[in-house]
Scaffold this motif. Structure first.
Motif, PDB file in Angstrom:
ATOM      1  N   GLU A   1       0.830  -1.206   0.000  1.00 41.25           N
ATOM      2  CA  GLU A   1       0.000   0.000   0.000  1.00 41.25           C
ATOM      3  C   GLU A   1       0.862   1.251   0.000  1.00 41.25           C
ATOM      4  OE1 GLU A   1      -3.692   1.397  -0.646  1.00 41.25           O
ATOM      5  OE2 GLU A   1      -3.117  -0.701  -0.391  1.00 41.25           O
ATOM      6  N   ARG A   2       1.964   1.222   0.729  1.00 43.49           N
ATOM      7  CA  ARG A   2       2.892   2.343   0.741  1.00 43.49           C
ATOM      8  C   ARG A   2       3.473   2.578  -0.652  1.00 43.49           C
ATOM      9  NH1 ARG A   2       4.686   4.405   5.467  1.00 43.49           N
ATOM     10  NH2 ARG A   2       6.643   5.013   4.485  1.00 43.49           N
ATOM     11  N   ARG A   3       3.794   1.522  -1.369  1.00 46.40           N
ATOM     12  CA  ARG A   3       4.371   1.661  -2.720  1.00 46.40           C
ATOM     13  C   ARG A   3       3.442   2.462  -3.625  1.00 46.40           C
ATOM     14  NH1 ARG A   3       8.160  -1.633  -4.817  1.00 46.40           N
ATOM     15  NH2 ARG A   3       7.030  -2.182  -6.704  1.00 46.40           N
ATOM     16  N   LEU A   4       2.153   2.169  -3.549  1.00 42.60           N
ATOM     17  CA  LEU A   4       1.184   2.814  -4.422  1.00 42.60           C
ATOM     18  C   LEU A   4       0.823   4.206  -3.924  1.00 42.60           C
ATOM     19  CD1 LEU A   4      -1.141  -0.274  -4.993  1.00 42.60           C
ATOM     20  CD2 LEU A   4       0.779   0.477  -6.406  1.00 42.60           C
ATOM     21  N   GLU A   5       0.666   4.339  -2.630  1.00 42.45           N
ATOM     22  CA  GLU A   5       0.291   5.621  -2.030  1.00 42.45           C
ATOM     23  C   GLU A   5       1.386   6.667  -2.193  1.00 42.45           C
ATOM     24  OE1 GLU A   5      -2.083   8.379   0.142  1.00 42.45           O
ATOM     25  OE2 GLU A   5      -2.631   6.392  -0.626  1.00 42.45           O
ATOM     26  N   PHE A   6       2.645   6.268  -2.024  1.00 42.46           N
ATOM     27  CA  PHE A   6       3.744   7.234  -1.997  1.00 42.46           C
ATOM     28  C   PHE A   6       4.616   7.181  -3.246  1.00 42.46           C
ATOM     29  CE2 PHE A   6       2.982   6.072   2.553  1.00 42.46           C
ATOM     30  CZ  PHE A   6       2.212   7.197   2.825  1.00 42.46           C
ATOM     31  N   ALA A   7       4.076   6.693  -4.335  1.00 43.00           N
ATOM     32  CA  ALA A   7       4.811   6.687  -5.604  1.00 43.00           C
ATOM     33  C   ALA A   7       5.295   8.092  -5.929  1.00 43.00           C
ATOM     34  CB  ALA A   7       3.905   6.179  -6.724  1.00 43.00           C
TER      35      ALA A   7
END
Length: 557
Positions: A481-487
């Motif tokens: 989720e962090r990968r997608l949220e903080f791209a």
């Protein structure tokens, strides 16, 4: 009313390199300049305020006087982006992307100015900290805790960037000019945690006369320090595989839980409204309302910490703009509302495919060059033939903006320079990050925090997409989720590293088909290069020379 501030900066300079600025529209803008020296300054709280703003300016120079910079370095090293730039340009960004100096053997000083900028910023902070006891602090309503807390937090920020980029760095906690050997990273982190604890304990929650902490547009608050504290803890324990001395997981969780319980912050209702380019409409020169569209504005309810810029940077040494933003723009191509740039940070199509159906973050974060009709523009062919590592995707979150005729929108009247006048805030910490860090650290409310972030990602026009489905708040799901949220927010590379160098190496490695100069090309990243360098960056060789051999190059470089 414009939602992005257009400010004029005039800077005075203390003779020991400390920039002096005071405030008008934002606290980094000034109405006058004052000459000072170390002999005449540091008498009272007014002097401390001026020196503190110099420290903020020193921190800002790491983006305004950038060579590569932390943002671009983190994104090029990461999974989301390749080096890109022009097909005939030097291959310095490819050195960074591949962790391989053989891509451009002459590039021995890729981060030279960045190294200098960071240590100059540290010097400013150390100078102020060293003068604390000689200040005539006010007996009533003293700002001592606030000012010194912010100063120490800035120093912590500078060192946190440096120790992640280079790992093995000299440590200075006093304003001296001397050669020093590289410190144990544990000692650098000890100073970072100590500075952030000081800021958390001494900056009052109501330090500035705003309705709430989220209304504070630029200062480091106690909540920003707390979020940085948790971020530093997660990085240290992940990358180094051990607890930092004197810091516990319980403290890190308590830091982010305090932010949440303060009720000072909230998620912006729709993800796209966090980013100017994702919210923008095609507008004529001067029509800022149409251009900025649904943008939630600088210092919105989700912003916990942002680096501030102005549009007044020039070529005479007045550095106050967002200088890395031009690298993000599509190569010499205006596609209103997206403005042109130098074509760095082309987006990995494999990363694009990680977004699920219904996830609104994909279109808010990434320019789909074909899907958005940009390939049909007359100017596209020339851009494509000049672009290195073209993938069909570009970064949207930090894309420059332009008006309908292609004029840079960095100034409302169209007079801005597309290279130096960009000034979009560099949002370093958002409330979404706090929620996900708290979930990762084991909050009893982990599932609720996790669900809150995911539901926003699948929401448009107030409606939750039918594609949304609940997932358990496991470590694996939180990290994805962090990968997608903080791209494209200079976070994801460090998240990879803190899961282990081997993990990062395996994730980053691969051969991806791209186009350079209109011809087929391949970006080939080898896992053994990440392992050899431990994910760290090249220390500028001229700094090693200037240090008379006291500095040692990082392994693999």
């Amino acid at each position: 009313m414009n939602k992005i501030q257009y400010n004029i900066l005039v800077t005075g300079v203390l003779s020991f390199m400390l920039g002096v600025v005071s405030c008008s529209e934002s606290f980094l803008d000034v109405e006058s300049k004052t000459e000072s020296t170390t002999g005449t300054s540091y008498k009272n709280e007014k002097d401390v305020w001026r020196a503190l703003i110099g420290c903020y300016d020193g921190w800002r120079q790491t983006s305004s006087a950038v060579q590569v910079g932390f943002y671009a370095g983190a994104e090029v090293m990461g999974y989301e982006c390749f080096g890109g730039t022009g097909n005939a340009d030097g291959r310095g960004y490819q050195v960074i992307d591949r962790f391989d100096i053989s891509q451009s053997p002459a590039d021995l000083n890729i981060y030279e100015n960045d190294w200098k900028n960071y240590y100059a910023g540290v010097y400013r902070c150390n100078e102020l900290i060293s003068r604390e006891e000689q200040i005539n602090w006010s007996e009533a309503n003293s700002k001592r805790g606030t000012y010194m807390g912010e100063c120490r937090a800035i120093r912590a920020l500078l060192y946190f960037d440096m120790v992640r980029l280079w790992g093995n760095i000299p440590l200075f906690d006093e304003p001296v000019n001397e050669n020093r050997p590289q410190a144990d990273p544990a000692d650098v982190f000890a100073l970072i945690f100590d500075d952030l604890k000081y800021a958390m304990e001494n900056i009052p929650a109501d330090a500035y006369p705003k309705a709430n902490a989220s209304g504070n547009d630029g200062h480091i608050t106690r909540y920003a320090a707390a979020a940085l504290f948790a971020r530093a803890y997660l990085y240290y324990t992940g990358y180094y595989g051990q607890e930092p001395a004197g810091v516990t997981k319980t403290e890190a969780l308590a830091a982010v839980e305090e932010i949440i319980s303060s009720n000072e912050y909230s998620l912006v209702s729709e993800f796209k409204n966090l980013w100017p380019a994702a919210s923008a409409g095609v507008a004529e020169i001067g029509d800022m309302e149409t251009l900025l569209g649904s943008y939630a504005g600088d210092g919105n309810s989700e912003t916990i910490l942002a680096m501030k810029f102005t549009s007044s940077q020039d070529y005479n040494g007045n550095n106050d703009g967002n200088r890395w933003q031009v690298m993000v723009g599509m190569r010499s191509l205006n596609a209103p509302p997206y403005g042109k740039g130098w074509g760095g940070l082309t987006v990995n199509p494999a990363f694009v495919n990680e977004f699920k159906t219904g996830d609104m973050r994909r279109s808010a974060s990434i320019i789909d060059i074909t899907g958005e009709g940009i390939t049909a523009l007359d100017a596209f062919a020339a851009s494509y033939k000049d672009q290195r590592e073209y993938t069909g995707y570009a970064v949207k979150k930090y894309s420059p903006l332009c008006f309908a005729d292609g004029t840079s929108a960095s100034k409302a009247d169209g007079s801005g320079d597309f290279q130096i006048s960009n000034h979009q805030d560099y949002v370093m910490i958002r409330y979404a990050d706090v929620l996900l860090m708290a979930a990762e650290l084991g909050s009893p409310n982990a599932q609720a925090y996790f669900d809150t972030v995911r539901k926003r990602a699948y929401t448009a026009d107030g409606q939750l997409s039918s594609s949304y489905s609940s997932l358990p708040a496991t470590k694996e799901n939180i990290m994805q989720e962090r990968r997608l949220e903080f791209a494209f927010e200079s976070i994801n590379y460090w998240d990879l590293l803190r899961q282990g160098v081997d993990y990062a190496a395996n994730k980053l490695a691969g051969d991806i088909s791209v186009y350079s100069g209109g011809s087929q090309d391949v970006v080939s990243i080898k896992a053994d290069r990440i392992r050899a360098t431990k994910g760290l960056s090249q220390i500028p060789y001229n700094q090693i020379t200037l240090a008379n051999g006291m500095l040692v190059q990082n392994p693999g470089w």
